[in-house]
Structure formats: C-alpha cells, structure tokens
Design an enzyme around this catalytic site. Structure first.
Site, short mmCIF file in Angstrom:
data_model
loop_
_atom_site.label_atom_id
_atom_site.label_comp_id
_atom_site.label_asym_id
_atom_site.label_seq_id
_atom_site.Cartn_x
_atom_site.Cartn_y
_atom_site.Cartn_z
N SER A 107 0.81 -1.05 0.06
CA SER A 107 0.05 0.01 0.03
C SER A 107 1.10 1.27 -0.28
O SER A 107 2.02 1.28 0.43
CB SER A 107 -0.86 -0.01 1.32
OG SER A 107 -1.15 1.13 1.69
N LYS B 197 1.87 -3.91 6.32
CA LYS B 197 2.13 -3.95 5.24
C LYS B 197 3.71 -3.46 4.96
O LYS B 197 4.44 -4.09 4.12
CB LYS B 197 1.68 -2.84 4.34
CG LYS B 197 0.02 -3.02 4.30
CD LYS B 197 -0.08 -4.14 3.34
CE LYS B 197 -1.35 -4.59 3.53
NZ LYS B 197 -1.89 -6.17 3.01
N TYR C 214 -1.73 -1.52 11.02
CA TYR C 214 -2.23 -2.08 9.59
C TYR C 214 -1.02 -1.67 8.76
O TYR C 214 -0.51 -2.29 8.14
CB TYR C 214 -3.61 -1.51 9.24
CG TYR C 214 -3.84 -1.63 8.12
CD1 TYR C 214 -3.90 -2.73 7.12
CD2 TYR C 214 -3.38 -0.43 6.75
CE1 TYR C 214 -4.13 -3.01 5.76
CE2 TYR C 214 -3.40 -0.40 5.53
CZ TYR C 214 -3.87 -1.71 4.97
OH TYR C 214 -3.68 -1.70 3.67
N1 UFG Z 1 -12.49 10.78 4.21
C1 UFG Z 1 -13.64 11.63 4.56
N2 UFG Z 1 -14.89 11.17 4.82
C2 UFG Z 1 -15.10 9.73 5.12
C3 UFG Z 1 -14.27 8.80 4.76
C4 UFG Z 1 -13.05 9.25 4.22
O1 UFG Z 1 -13.47 12.80 4.30
O2 UFG Z 1 -16.01 9.45 5.68
C5 UFG Z 1 -11.58 11.25 3.50
C6 UFG Z 1 -10.18 10.80 4.39
O3 UFG Z 1 -10.10 11.72 5.32
C7 UFG Z 1 -9.26 10.89 3.50
C8 UFG Z 1 -9.85 10.29 1.92
O4 UFG Z 1 -11.22 10.48 2.24
O5 UFG Z 1 -8.89 11.93 3.11
C9 UFG Z 1 -9.87 8.96 1.46
O6 UFG Z 1 -10.10 8.20 2.63
P1 UFG Z 1 -10.06 6.50 2.68
O7 UFG Z 1 -10.31 6.18 4.26
O8 UFG Z 1 -10.88 6.06 1.46
O9 UFG Z 1 -8.76 6.17 2.21
P2 UFG Z 1 -7.05 6.41 3.12
O10 UFG Z 1 -6.36 7.07 1.99
O11 UFG Z 1 -7.33 6.95 4.23
O12 UFG Z 1 -6.93 4.94 3.19
C10 UFG Z 1 -6.71 4.08 2.21
C11 UFG Z 1 -7.12 2.44 2.54
C12 UFG Z 1 -6.18 2.03 3.63
C13 UFG Z 1 -4.96 2.41 3.40
C14 UFG Z 1 -4.43 3.63 2.96
C15 UFG Z 1 -3.10 4.06 2.33
O13 UFG Z 1 -8.41 2.60 3.02
O14 UFG Z 1 -6.27 0.82 3.73
O15 UFG Z 1 -5.43 4.05 1.78
O16 UFG Z 1 -2.74 3.08 1.33
F1 UFG Z 1 -3.92 2.21 4.62
#
Ligand code: UFG
Length: 344
Positions: free
Chosen positions: A126, A155, A151
C-alpha cells in the site's frame, strides 16, 4: 493455462482480479475465510466470466489446512496474496489480530511455497508505506516512513519479510504492488466493494449517502495545505488495479522480471481532493451528496499521489479509466446492491 492461487479472492480487489485472470485463461483457486466477504461473490464472478472458480473456505493463518489445500490443488504456479485485515482504526484497537492475520498468513505461504514448488508470489502492499512523502508524485524509491497504525506496519513488515525470504532463497521471486486508493466496481455491477457496517473509506460512504442509507457524509478537514483544503489521494479504478496483477503474474511466469523482488506503484498519477470527488460524483450521477466539514481524522495523510512511470514502462500497464467512469461504476454497484436488498 497456469493455476493461480488467489488468497482473499472473494474480497474487493481479489474478486476483480479473479475476473481478469479468468478472462485471459488462468485457472483460479480462491482461498478465503469469508471474514469480510460473501460467498455470493463467486456467483458474481461466474456471471461475468462464465466460470465459477474453485473455492476453499480456509483461513491462511491455518498452516495445516493450507498445506492440505496445496496438496489437493497441485501444480499451483503463482500466488496472489490479498487475504488481510485492512481497517486502519480497528488495527489500532486490535494490533495482535492484525499482526497475526496479516503476517502469519504471509509467513505460512512463504514456508509452504518451496514445499509445494511454487516459485512466484504477488504481495498486496500500500502507499501507506510512504506516510506523507516529501516529494510528490511519490516514486518507489522514496523513503519508507514510520507507520501510523499497526495495519500500516503489517504492510511494511510484510514487504521486509518478502525481501528477506526471497533474497535468502534463489528459488523464489516476488512482485510487490503498492496500491493507491482503489475505488469503483466492475462495469457489469455484478461485483464491487461490500463494506461491513459503517464504511471507513470515502467512496462507499459517498455512495451510501447518495442512496439514502446514510444521512450525511463527513469530510474530515478542510484546513490542509491543499488547493481546496481537503486531503488529496490518487483514486484508481479497481479493474485497472486488477489488470496490473495479471501482468505481474505473466511477467513472473515468463521469467521477464529484472530483479527477484520488484516493487511497483499502482496509481493513476493524478491527485484528487475529497471535495473534488464529491463534486465529480454529483456531476456524473446527478445525485447530490449531503456533507459537512468536520475536524481532521487522526492519522490521515495530507496528500499523496503516485508516480506510476516505473509500472507504466516495465509492466506496460497504465490506469486507463477516467475518474468519471470510475465513479459511475461505483454508483451502478450501489444501486444494484439496493435492488438486491429490496428483492430479498
Ligand atoms: N474521508 C472523508 N470522509 C469519510 C471517509 C474518508 O472525508 O467518511 C477522507 C479521508 O479523510 C481521506 C480520503 O477521504 O482524506 C480517503 O480516505 P479513505 O479512508 O477512503 O482512504 P485512505 O487514503 O485513508 O486509506 C486508504 C485505505 C487504507 C490504506 C491507505 C493507504 O483505505 O487501507 O489508503 O494506503 F492504508
């Protein structure tokens, strides 16, 4: 055609990869314990490809059952190892569950590979390994930053376990794929993301809000150092991501790898903010997504997007789908899920 073991093959990225593998003629064996997926996914795969893949309900942490599985399905030529727990928040509360699920399963596979003469393994990593990169877009040789969650740590450690094992044993090779943010669903809407309970990730929350399952989306922070203040990510269509696995497997089977462990970024190369995703979703679907800005979510990276040049050149693979098409596919999947729920 070669037999490929896909662990976590009924999961989100796994199921889309099984479809792409079967489409080019690979024989697939799925191992999954259905802890975060449904057996119905097999029917979705069958509807798309006309083939129901072999399925074994096994936890990869269970060495003895995995050993038997390799005996039963002999001559597996490559493994794609998706099976893992992936909720960042849960990993903070239950670190041992994550270290056990994500690392013991990997160690089991690496131990069983030489016994069953399997040479090739693709590992799901990731972009989380980069933390907040100093230079964007981020390349594969960017420094690995301390993980922000168990988590993320699994990775990083997983990658290290692979590298150490493979360099110690000339009979193995591996491709490590660092995913950016996969979203969307197969164009048939027969398979897609099936979050358990309240989604953690942005896209399922957006589609569930759009369809009325959730009242309001929370946008975590608008005071970041980004053009509109919300976080920026590299959102990639899950089918594009799946196709990269097929290329990686073919490359290993044809002995075209340049190093015994190769690492590739899988992203589009384009960063989009949370607000841009909402706006584009509303534009392509014509459905509004009520949202409110709330405080930052702990552990979020401000901005990250990939430099996919290495994967583009070496693998001859590029993320092709537009974000518009990707968001449309996510919406079609959510609507299809609702239809199914109403019929039940
Ligand atoms: N976000 C919101 N509201 C929500 C959910 C997410 O504003 O309800 C925002 C988060 O703050 C972030 C963006 O949307 O800025 C993306 O969030 P995600 O949770 O969809 O994805 P992340 O980038 O946080 O995480 C993803 C994967 C993880 C992994 C990470 C890095 O879900 O498993 O990428 O690889 F670890």
């Amino acid at each position: 055609m070669a037999k490929i073991l896909v662990t976590g093959g009924t999961g989100y990225i796994g199921s889309h990869t099984v479809v792409e593998l079967q489409k080019v003629g690979f024989e697939v064996i799925i191992v999954d314990n259905l802890s975060n997926s449904s057996i119905d996914v097999l029917s979705g795969i069958e509807k798309i490809t006309g083939i129901r893949p072999a399925f074994e309900n096994i936890d990869c942490v269970d060495y003895v059952s995995m050993d038997r599985m390799f005996e039963k399905h002999n001559n597996i030529e490559a493994i794609i190892h998706f099976a893992a727990s992936k909720a960042v928040g849960e990993s903070v509360e239950k670190p041992l569950l994550y270290y056990r699920n994500n690392l013991v399963s990997l160690i089991n596979l690496l131990q069983l590979m030489p016994i069953h003469k399997v040479k090739n393994i693709v590992f799901s990593s990731s972009c989380t390994v980069y933390g907040q990169p100093d230079i964007l877009p981020v390349t594969e040789d960017a420094p690995i930053k301390p993980a922000l969650s168990p988590y993320g740590n699994t990775k990083q450690i997983g990658e290290e376990i692979i590298r150490d094992t493979i360099y110690a044993n000339p009979c193995y090779q591996s491709v490590i794929l660092r995913y950016f943010n996969p979203i969307g669903a197969h164009s048939s809407a027969e398979i897609g993301e099936l979050p358990n309970g309240v989604p953690n990730n942005l896209l399922p929350f957006v589609t569930q809000t759009a369809i009325g399952l959730r009242k309001q989306l929370q946008v975590f922070g608008n005071d970041y150092n980004t053009p509109d203040g919300s976080c920026v990510r590299d959102y990639i269509h899950v089918v594009d991501l799946a196709k990269a696995h097929v290329v990686a497997v073919e490359r290993m089977l044809k002995n075209e790898t340049k190093k015994r462990v190769e690492t590739f970024n899988l992203g589009t190369g384009r960063g989009l903010s949370v607000l841009e995703i909402i706006e584009t979703f509303e534009k392509v679907t014509g459905v509004s997504v009520p949202y409110k800005i709330v405080g930052r979510r702990e552990g979020d990276i401000e901005k990250v997007w990939a430099d996919p040049t290495y994967a583009n050149g070496e693998l001859g693979w590029t993320a092709k789908e537009t974000v518009e098409e990707t968001l449309r596919s996510a919406w079609a999947w959510e609507q299809n899920l609702e239809k199914r729920n109403i019929q039940e």
